[in-house]
Design an enzyme around this catalytic site. Structure first.
Site, PDB file in Angstrom:
ATOM      1  N   ASP A  73       0.854  -1.194   0.000  1.00 27.41           N
ATOM      2  CA  ASP A  73       0.000   0.000   0.000  1.00 27.41           C
ATOM      3  C   ASP A  73       0.887   1.241   0.000  1.00 27.41           C
ATOM      4  OD1 ASP A  73      -2.949   0.890   0.355  1.00 27.41           O
ATOM      5  OD2 ASP A  73      -1.802   2.208   1.677  1.00 27.41           O
TER       6      ASP A  73
HETATM    7  N1  LIG Z   1       2.145   3.615 -12.561  1.00 25.65           N
HETATM    8  C1  LIG Z   1       2.383   4.205 -11.355  1.00 25.65           C
HETATM    9  N2  LIG Z   1       1.509   3.936 -10.331  1.00 25.65           N
HETATM   10  C2  LIG Z   1       1.785   4.533  -9.144  1.00 25.65           C
HETATM   11  C3  LIG Z   1       2.862   5.399  -8.925  1.00 25.65           C
HETATM   12  N3  LIG Z   1       2.813   5.815  -7.630  1.00 25.65           N
HETATM   13  C4  LIG Z   1       1.741   5.191  -7.062  1.00 25.65           C
HETATM   14  N4  LIG Z   1       1.149   4.425  -7.980  1.00 25.65           N
HETATM   15  C5  LIG Z   1      -0.022   3.556  -7.821  1.00 25.65           C
HETATM   16  O1  LIG Z   1      -0.931   4.161  -6.928  1.00 25.65           O
HETATM   17  C6  LIG Z   1      -1.692   3.103  -6.353  1.00 25.65           C
HETATM   18  C7  LIG Z   1      -1.668   3.317  -4.850  1.00 25.65           C
HETATM   19  O2  LIG Z   1      -2.880   2.807  -4.323  1.00 25.65           O
HETATM   20  P1  LIG Z   1      -2.891   1.472  -3.416  1.00 25.65           P
HETATM   21  O3  LIG Z   1      -4.079   1.542  -2.537  1.00 25.65           O
HETATM   22  O4  LIG Z   1      -1.536   1.265  -2.801  1.00 25.65           O
HETATM   23  O5  LIG Z   1      -3.071   0.275  -4.466  1.00 25.65           O
HETATM   24  P2  LIG Z   1      -4.325   0.038  -5.420  1.00 25.65           P
HETATM   25  O6  LIG Z   1      -4.005   0.541  -6.794  1.00 25.65           O
HETATM   26  O7  LIG Z   1      -5.574   0.552  -4.791  1.00 25.65           O
HETATM   27  O8  LIG Z   1      -4.356  -1.541  -5.535  1.00 25.65           O
HETATM   28  P3  LIG Z   1      -4.441  -2.569  -4.304  1.00 25.65           P
HETATM   29  O9  LIG Z   1      -3.026  -3.009  -4.033  1.00 25.65           O
HETATM   30  O10 LIG Z   1      -5.305  -3.701  -4.808  1.00 25.65           O
HETATM   31  O11 LIG Z   1      -5.045  -1.833  -3.142  1.00 25.65           O
HETATM   32  C8  LIG Z   1      -1.027   1.773  -6.726  1.00 25.65           C
HETATM   33  O12 LIG Z   1      -1.714   1.163  -7.788  1.00 25.65           O
HETATM   34  C9  LIG Z   1       0.344   2.231  -7.168  1.00 25.65           C
HETATM   35  O13 LIG Z   1       0.926   1.338  -8.119  1.00 25.65           O
HETATM   36  C10 LIG Z   1       3.751   5.646 -10.032  1.00 25.65           C
HETATM   37  O14 LIG Z   1       4.728   6.400  -9.934  1.00 25.65           O
HETATM   38  N5  LIG Z   1       3.476   5.021 -11.201  1.00 25.65           N
END
Ligand SMILES: Nc1nc2c(ncn2[C@@H]2O[C@H](COP(=O)(O)OP(=O)(O)OP(=O)(O)O)[C@@H](O)[C@H]2O)c(=O)[nH]1
Length: 201
Positions: A73
């Protein structure tokens, strides 16, 4: 095989590009259900909740991935403000007005849960990795243009480092893959050395 408990296409891409054998099972964890003031504790609790939610669906040792279940996360902290993904373009613009020309700490919580082998500790491996991100001093027009691309809305902190966000991030202090959502050097330290050889194909 590693089981990635994440819906994040960026995390999946990191494992694919690093050659780490994996499959994906989305945890479905309601992140709003976990409240925590401290952002480091919050990302760690959320990462563990995601990994554990997927691990709880594995009924036997045979069903378990050999390398375990990984949950992550990510949150960005800018001047004590704790940000996940922007809710909409207006919020992304407002955030970028704070971020531009400054810096923030991108924290990613990691949790690796393994099959509770007899005699094993059974305790998950937990770690939060932090990368300091320095943002370009964008003009209001550049901020509007970047947000209009839609890219910021899918990312914690409102930028995609390996995408258009590469234009608006001046420099990093720390792990780059951690910013994208999963610290690959941490994963290498956690996994058996043979995995790197296996990844080499
Ligand atoms: N492509 C990309 N994605 C990013 C970057 N910084 C953060 N993210 C994305 O932002 C999202 C952060 O939200 P989280 O709650 O951690 O993850 P999520 O996308 O909701 O997916 P889950 O792990 O199923 O909860 C993640 O999908 C990270 O991969 C970046 O620099 N590049």
């Amino acid at each position: 095989m590693l089981l990635l408990a994440s819906a994040s296409p960026a995390r999946r891409r990191l494992l694919e590009q690093a050659g780490v054998p994996h499959r994906v099972q989305v945890s479905g964890v309601d992140e709003e259900g976990i409240q925590e003031q401290d952002p480091l504790r919050l990302v760690q609790r959320l990462a563990l909740a995601k990994a554990q939610a997927v691990a709880d669906t594995l009924s036997s040792e045979a069903a378990w991935p050999s390398l375990g279940v990984l949950g992550c996360d990510s949150l960005l902290v800018v001047e004590q403000e704790v940000w996940g993904k922007p809710r909409d373009a207006a919020e992304a613009i407002a955030r970028w007005r704070c971020m531009a020309g400054g810096w923030g700490d991108l924290h990613t919580g990691h949790a690796l849960v393994r099959w509770p082998a007899p005699g094993g500790s059974g305790a998950p491996q937990l770690a939060v990795v932090t990368t300091r991100v320095h943002f370009a001093a964008l003009s209001p027009m550049e901020i509007e243009a970047y947000v209009a691309s839609g890219e910021p809305l899918a990312c914690a902190g409102g930028f995609a480092l390996e995408g258009r966000g590469g234009l608006v991030v001046e420099r990093l202090e720390g792990c780059f893959s951690n910013v994208i959502g999963l610290s690959l050097p941490l994963l290498r330290r956690w996994l058996d050395p043979g995995v790197l050889a296996q990844a080499a194909g």
